[in-house]
Design a protein around this motif. Structure first.
Motif, mmCIF file in Angstrom:
data_model
loop_
_atom_site.group_PDB
_atom_site.id
_atom_site.type_symbol
_atom_site.label_atom_id
_atom_site.label_comp_id
_atom_site.label_asym_id
_atom_site.label_seq_id
_atom_site.Cartn_x
_atom_site.Cartn_y
_atom_site.Cartn_z
ATOM 1 N N LEU A 1 0.832 -1.213 0.000
ATOM 2 C CA LEU A 1 0.000 0.000 0.000
ATOM 3 C C LEU A 1 0.858 1.251 0.000
ATOM 4 C CD1 LEU A 1 -2.848 -0.951 2.474
ATOM 5 C CD2 LEU A 1 -2.959 -0.715 0.003
ATOM 6 N N SER A 2 1.941 1.219 0.785
ATOM 7 C CA SER A 2 2.737 2.429 0.934
ATOM 8 C C SER A 2 3.674 2.654 -0.253
ATOM 9 C CB SER A 2 3.537 2.339 2.236
ATOM 10 O OG SER A 2 4.570 3.272 2.227
ATOM 11 N N GLU A 3 4.256 1.572 -0.798
ATOM 12 C CA GLU A 3 5.334 1.736 -1.783
ATOM 13 C C GLU A 3 4.899 1.466 -3.224
ATOM 14 O OE1 GLU A 3 8.216 2.847 -0.514
ATOM 15 O OE2 GLU A 3 7.255 2.751 1.443
ATOM 16 N N TYR A 4 3.855 0.678 -3.410
ATOM 17 C CA TYR A 4 3.502 0.283 -4.771
ATOM 18 C C TYR A 4 2.143 0.821 -5.230
ATOM 19 C CZ TYR A 4 7.378 -3.044 -4.810
ATOM 20 O OH TYR A 4 8.615 -3.614 -4.790
ATOM 21 N N ALA A 5 1.175 0.844 -4.294
ATOM 22 C CA ALA A 5 -0.199 1.145 -4.702
ATOM 23 C C ALA A 5 -0.337 2.588 -5.169
ATOM 24 C CB ALA A 5 -1.157 0.881 -3.543
ATOM 25 N N SER A 6 -1.268 2.823 -6.089
ATOM 26 C CA SER A 6 -1.523 4.180 -6.569
ATOM 27 C C SER A 6 -2.206 4.982 -5.468
ATOM 28 C CB SER A 6 -2.441 4.123 -7.789
ATOM 29 O OG SER A 6 -3.719 3.684 -7.389
ATOM 30 N N GLY A 7 -2.134 6.306 -5.603
ATOM 31 C CA GLY A 7 -2.749 7.176 -4.605
ATOM 32 C C GLY A 7 -4.232 6.890 -4.458
ATOM 33 N N ARG A 8 -4.861 6.554 -5.574
ATOM 34 C CA ARG A 8 -6.300 6.323 -5.499
ATOM 35 C C ARG A 8 -6.618 5.075 -4.678
ATOM 36 N NH1 ARG A 8 -9.305 5.656 -10.868
ATOM 37 N NH2 ARG A 8 -10.428 3.994 -9.836
ATOM 38 N N LEU A 9 -5.834 4.036 -4.900
ATOM 39 C CA LEU A 9 -6.038 2.805 -4.142
ATOM 40 C C LEU A 9 -5.781 3.047 -2.657
ATOM 41 C CD1 LEU A 9 -6.657 -0.190 -4.262
ATOM 42 C CD2 LEU A 9 -4.235 -0.634 -4.531
ATOM 43 N N GLN A 10 -4.733 3.850 -2.380
ATOM 44 C CA GLN A 10 -4.415 4.143 -0.982
ATOM 45 C C GLN A 10 -5.582 4.831 -0.288
ATOM 46 O OE1 GLN A 10 -0.641 6.019 -0.238
ATOM 47 N NE2 GLN A 10 0.377 4.872 -1.838
ATOM 48 N N ARG A 11 -6.203 5.772 -1.025
ATOM 49 C CA ARG A 11 -7.327 6.478 -0.414
ATOM 50 C C ARG A 11 -8.545 5.576 -0.266
ATOM 51 N NH1 ARG A 11 -5.151 10.573 -3.259
ATOM 52 N NH2 ARG A 11 -6.400 10.164 -5.099
ATOM 53 N N LEU A 12 -8.658 4.617 -1.162
ATOM 54 C CA LEU A 12 -9.802 3.696 -1.122
ATOM 55 C C LEU A 12 -9.677 2.700 0.018
ATOM 56 C CD1 LEU A 12 -10.699 2.642 -4.764
ATOM 57 C CD2 LEU A 12 -12.295 3.096 -2.908
ATOM 58 N N ILE A 13 -8.430 2.326 0.302
ATOM 59 C CA ILE A 13 -8.213 1.205 1.197
ATOM 60 C C ILE A 13 -8.400 1.601 2.659
ATOM 61 C CG2 ILE A 13 -5.770 1.230 1.827
ATOM 62 C CD1 ILE A 13 -7.662 -1.602 0.115
ATOM 63 N N LYS A 14 -8.175 2.873 2.962
ATOM 64 C CA LYS A 14 -8.283 3.327 4.351
ATOM 65 C C LYS A 14 -9.693 3.089 4.912
ATOM 66 C CE LYS A 14 -6.651 5.641 7.974
ATOM 67 N NZ LYS A 14 -7.458 4.906 8.959
ATOM 68 N N PRO A 15 -10.747 3.527 4.194
ATOM 69 C CA PRO A 15 -12.097 3.241 4.696
ATOM 70 C C PRO A 15 -12.354 1.752 4.846
ATOM 71 C CG PRO A 15 -12.202 4.714 2.815
ATOM 72 C CD PRO A 15 -10.782 4.321 2.967
ATOM 73 N N LEU A 16 -11.775 0.972 3.947
ATOM 74 C CA LEU A 16 -11.981 -0.469 4.002
ATOM 75 C C LEU A 16 -11.364 -1.053 5.273
ATOM 76 C CD1 LEU A 16 -13.435 -2.135 1.877
ATOM 77 C CD2 LEU A 16 -11.220 -3.002 1.164
ATOM 78 N N LEU A 17 -10.159 -0.592 5.594
ATOM 79 C CA LEU A 17 -9.510 -1.051 6.826
ATOM 80 C C LEU A 17 -10.319 -0.626 8.044
ATOM 81 C CD1 LEU A 17 -5.722 -0.401 6.126
ATOM 82 C CD2 LEU A 17 -6.927 -2.570 6.146
ATOM 83 N N ASP A 18 -10.834 0.625 7.999
ATOM 84 C CA ASP A 18 -11.672 1.100 9.102
ATOM 85 C C ASP A 18 -12.879 0.194 9.279
ATOM 86 O OD1 ASP A 18 -9.987 3.137 9.578
ATOM 87 O OD2 ASP A 18 -11.194 4.695 8.631
ATOM 88 N N LEU A 19 -13.455 -0.193 8.150
ATOM 89 C CA LEU A 19 -14.638 -1.047 8.169
ATOM 90 C C LEU A 19 -14.304 -2.391 8.800
ATOM 91 C CD1 LEU A 19 -17.298 -0.109 6.904
ATOM 92 C CD2 LEU A 19 -16.881 -1.714 5.054
ATOM 93 N N LEU A 20 -13.178 -2.935 8.385
ATOM 94 C CA LEU A 20 -12.741 -4.240 8.892
ATOM 95 C C LEU A 20 -12.498 -4.151 10.394
ATOM 96 C CD1 LEU A 20 -12.250 -6.886 7.427
ATOM 97 C CD2 LEU A 20 -9.847 -6.340 7.297
ATOM 98 N N ALA A 21 -11.952 -3.010 10.826
ATOM 99 C CA ALA A 21 -11.651 -2.837 12.246
ATOM 100 C C ALA A 21 -12.920 -2.602 13.058
ATOM 101 C CB ALA A 21 -10.681 -1.679 12.445
ATOM 102 N N ALA A 22 -13.982 -2.153 12.381
ATOM 103 C CA ALA A 22 -15.210 -1.820 13.106
ATOM 104 C C ALA A 22 -16.061 -3.049 13.387
ATOM 105 C CB ALA A 22 -16.026 -0.793 12.318
ATOM 106 N N ILE A 23 -15.803 -4.146 12.688
ATOM 107 C CA ILE A 23 -16.624 -5.341 12.889
ATOM 108 C C ILE A 23 -16.404 -5.889 14.297
ATOM 109 C CG2 ILE A 23 -17.013 -7.706 12.097
ATOM 110 C CD1 ILE A 23 -16.213 -6.823 9.326
#
Lengths: 284, 321, 253
Positions: free
Chosen positions: B107-129
């Motif tokens: 995520l930090s070194e390879y992923a595009s900026g758009r993917l990075q911004r997309l993935i944060k909410p997803l991680l939050d969601l996963l953490a909220a379960i």
């Protein structure tokens, strides 16, 4: 040939990374898929609109309204009390104590509280209730949840406030604002989206937590009618029903799990939407 | 001479009501801001005081190293629970650490900026379960999977690796608990590790790339060494989450008070012990003190790890600002 | 009140950030109802001096002040003085406009509200009046309740001017208030400032000599934390007494 080895290593590691990333995504999808596919078949209007009838835990009629209402009461109460302490603490910490050793100690204490397992909060809350002569009750559950949510909320708000550019409070001071006016009239307006996110984050954590309400809120088939009556909660409804040997009851555990998931994901999505809406007046 | 008047015709020398109020609140805030510290200290001391009866009756070494748990006979050995906690946590870390580290690097070194911004909410969601949901998932998916696929497969090598011995006929095992835990702590560890990687200056990467290094070499020789202390801290923070996690583990780990020998054995971690027995322990002497000691032990383990990683992370993340 | 007494005066003012001294023994007077400009090369202490005049220096980390700043003869650093009253008496225009996170109307009304003006009717009137003084009224009168962040940067600076005037200060402090603006907006602000000196004492920090020549009635030249020369504008610009002032004015640094 050295360049070829480098190239292979690069490709290999990229593959591993993509695999890991895929694994994480897959787990999330698998969890959601499992909960939805198992929970949907037994989900009915009766589940959401009725309290358990006689023989409910043997597979007879009724629903889990008691747990839904109980959970909402518990989480709302806990969030409200936590907010009462967390918001002024986070705000004034930055206004009165910014950059001082004491502020560092306060933040460290919050981080420590944040890391304490919820089962320990449960044990602590229970001990406190025995000391006070209380029985498992809505109030006991609310207070324990408030303890659990307070550091989460305070730290989340603190992070948001620390990102406010110092020019904003300066503009307020230049108009002759006192510290309090700067904090509550100006800073609060700027960080409104962050406050909403922090509140909903803590609410989501509170409504999903089972270990802390296990002994403090108790469990009952009735909807609590006072702060001193016990209260059921969704996570415990899932837990208890899954533990019974009857497939019908286990089915209902799955739909209770689905309801809980929908609520928690709903809260998470609401917080995104709210922070977007409240952002209107913030200065960037 | 001055052609206009102030709306409050008061000299600057007299302090306004507003400022007096401000000063009053400022003084009171000192006491208020001690609340978190006060809470932390009271939790620790409450557990300490409530554990006293058993700590007086039995030497600490006997409690921590004893392996017999027979409350009715007054035998309280915590070793099965402590070792159960450690087994489950270690299994979870072995699974989660490489996956999380690689994901965070990606995520930090390879992923595009758009993917990075997309993935944060997803991680939050996963953490909220909630953990109960992970528990249900564990019971429905992971348990049977361990029972029917993983255990038969891995136990073929049990004569070489004794930890793969499968004597437990159910899927409720350390491995199931560890796998569920691994998924639970993953979003958390990825988020912090990602943040740590982001603190590594861009110039360092560019310098390495400019020397003709591949991206992975850049990560290996430039980014990782620079970020290593923060990464270790974030992994330890994930570890302490795993130690204290209750419901999800409790639901899939089997809850048998024994000292585990294999990852397919059932175990009984400390949080599960507390959750399963609290409230029903009043009739047996010293039982509640024993459970309080279990809470205290758990808290001390968690606090030790947390304190270390919080202080390290604070240092690492602040350097950036 | 006597119009001849200097409005602001500093006596042996020194300021430190940690161990570095930013101001050294500054003693100046700032005449009433004139535009005073503080000029000098960057890093000479201009902004620090300005920050001392409304006690903004206290907001900096480990900053320390010695000496006195007299506002109408009263030392604003005396421990009995209410700092919010000091700041109310002096409006500040920062380098970059920083609107408050609220509507255009509330930005101007904010200061009025905290200083106890509450009636809706009076607020409406006052907001209109100060927006007019700042020359912004015509542009925003139809969208007073839109977020202030939607304004252009030049409009935001005029909003900040209106907001500052609304608390009825006696002094306007400006820290290069036009440096972030486009030339047209900058002109707008300069014109307002010239109008406003009828009623207010204005202190501006600037590193643009041409601007200083256009606006200043009184000039303070600083170098390395010290005041080198101060006096009426025509005197300092045309007959500088000091070697360094001459060098600076002729563009040697």
């Amino acid at each position: 040939m050295r360049w070829k080895w480098q190239y292979l290593e690069e490709k290999f590691m990229q593959g591993l990374m993509l695999l890991s990333f895929g694994l994480i995504l897959l787990s999330l999808l698998l969890i959601l898929f499992t909960i939805v596919s198992k929970g949907l078949p037994s989900l009915s209007w009766e589940m959401i609109s009725q309290t358990p009838k006689g023989g409910f835990y043997l597979g007879k009629e009724g629903g889990i309204l008691n747990a839904i209402i109980g959970s909402l009461y518990l989480a709302l109460g806990g969030t409200l009390i936590a907010l009462l302490f967390a918001f002024p603490l986070a705000l004034l910490l930055n206004i009165y104590l910014s950059q001082r050793l004491w502020a560092d100690i306060v933040r460290l204490s919050l981080d420590i509280l944040w890391g304490i397992p919820s089962i320990v909060y449960g044990a602590f809350g229970f001990t406190l209730m025995i000391f006070l002569g209380w029985r498992a009750s809505l109030l006991g559950g609310i207070l324990t949840l408030a303890l659990l949510e307070f550091p989460i909320m305070a730290r989340a708000m603190d992070e948001v406030i620390r990102r406010v550019p110092p020019d904003l409070p300066r503009a307020a001071y230049a108009l002759g604002s006192t510290n309090l006016e700067t904090a509550f009239l100006v800073l609060t307006r700027q960080i409104l989206p962050g406050i909403a996110t922090a509140i909903l984050l803590a609410f989501g954590r509170g409504i999903g937590d089972a270990a802390s309400v296990l002994f403090t809120a108790g469990y009952t088939d009735r909807i609590p009618n006072s702060l001193f009556s016990p209260a059921a909660s969704l996570p415990l409804a899932v837990f208890f029903q899954l533990g019974t040997p009857f497939p019908e009851v286990q089915q209902r555990a799955y739909s209770a799990a689905l309801i809980l998931t929908v609520i928690v994901l709903g809260v998470s999505l609401t917080s995104r939407w709210l922070s977007h809406v409240l952002d209107r007046y913030s200065i960037h | 001479m001055s052609g206009f008047s102030l709306s409050t015709p008061q000299s600057a020398v007299t302090r306004s009501y507003r400022s007096q109020f401000d000063r009053l609140i400022r003084r009171m805030f000192w006491a208020f801001s001690a609340l978190p510290l006060f809470l932390a200290v009271s939790i620790l001391s409450a557990l300490w005081v409530k554990s006293q009866p058993i700590l007086v009756a039995h030497p600490l070494a006997e409690l921590l190293l004893g392996s017999a748990w027979k409350p009715q006979r007054g035998e309280f050995g915590f070793l099965p629970f402590i070792s159960g906690t450690i087994w489950v946590t270690v299994v979870a870390l072995v699974i989660a650490v490489p996956v999380c580290l690689l994901t965070a690097i990606y995520l930090s070194e390879y992923a595009s900026g758009r993917l990075q911004r997309l993935i944060k909410p997803l991680l939050d969601l996963l953490a909220a379960i909630p953990s109960v949901i992970y528990g249900v998932w564990g019971v429905l998916v992971i348990g049977p999977w361990v029972q029917h696929s993983i255990a038969p497969f891995l136990s073929q090598w049990s004569h070489i690796f004794p930890i793969f011995t499968a004597t437990n006929p159910t899927g409720y095992s350390i491995l199931a608990g560890g796998m569920v835990l691994a998924v639970m702590i993953a979003p958390f560890m990825i988020a912090i590790a990602y943040e740590v990687f982001q603190t590594v200056p861009l110039g360092l990467r560019q310098a390495s790339l400019a020397l003709g290094a591949t991206r992975w070499q850049t990560v290996k020789y430039a980014v990782l060494p620079k970020a290593i202390s923060g990464i270790v801290a974030s992994l330890i923070l994930g570890c302490s989450r795993a130690l204290g996690e209750t419901m999800a583990v409790l639901m899939v780990v089997g809850n048998v008070p024994q000292i585990p020998r294999s990852i397919f054995d059932a175990a009984y971690p400390l949080p599960a012990l507390i959750a399963n027995n609290y409230g029903e322990m009043m009739s047996i002497p010293l039982y509640d003190a024993a459970l309080m000691t279990a809470s205290l032990t758990l808290l001390v383990m968690v606090l030790g790890l947390n304190l270390f990683s919080i202080l390290t992370l604070r240092h690492v993340l602040r350097e950036k600002k | 009140m006597s119009g001849t007494l200097p409005h602001l005066e500093t006596q042996n003012l020194s300021a430190y950030y940690g161990t570095t001294q930013a101001l050294e023994d500054v003693s100046i007077v700032i005449p009433r109802h004139q535009i005073t400009m503080i000029i000098g090369p960057s890093g000479c202490g201009k902004t620090t001096l300005l920050k001392c005049l409304n006690r903004f220096i206290e907001l900096e980390e480990n900053a320390r002040v010695e000496g006195k700043v007299l506002l109408d003869g009263e030392n604003i650093y005396s421990p009995t003085v209410d700092v919010t009253e000091v700041r109310k008496k002096s409006g500040l225009l920062a380098q970059r406009p920083y609107p408050l996170p609220m509507s255009i109307f509330d930005n101007v009304a904010y200061g009025l509200r905290i200083h106890r003006l509450r009636s809706r009717h009076e607020l409406n009137q006052a907001v209109q009046q100060y927006l007019q003084v700042a020359g912004l009224w015509e542009e925003v009168k139809d969208r007073l309740h839109c977020p202030a962040s939607q304004l252009s940067i030049g409009q935001q600076q005029r909003l900040c001017l209106a907001r500052g005037l609304a608390v009825e200060p006696e002094i306007i402090l400006g820290d290069e208030p036009t440096s972030a603006l486009d030339p047209v907006s900058a002109q707008h602000i300069e014109r307002r400032l010239i109008e406003l000196k009828e009623r207010y004492t204005i202190v501006l920090v600037s590193h643009i000599l041409r601007q200083a020549r256009r606006l200043a009635d009184y000039v303070i030249f600083m170098y390395m934390g010290k005041v080198i020369e101060a006096g009426p504008a025509h005197q300092v610009f045309n007959y500088p007494q000091h070697e360094r002032t001459r060098a600076y004015l002729s563009g040697e640094f």
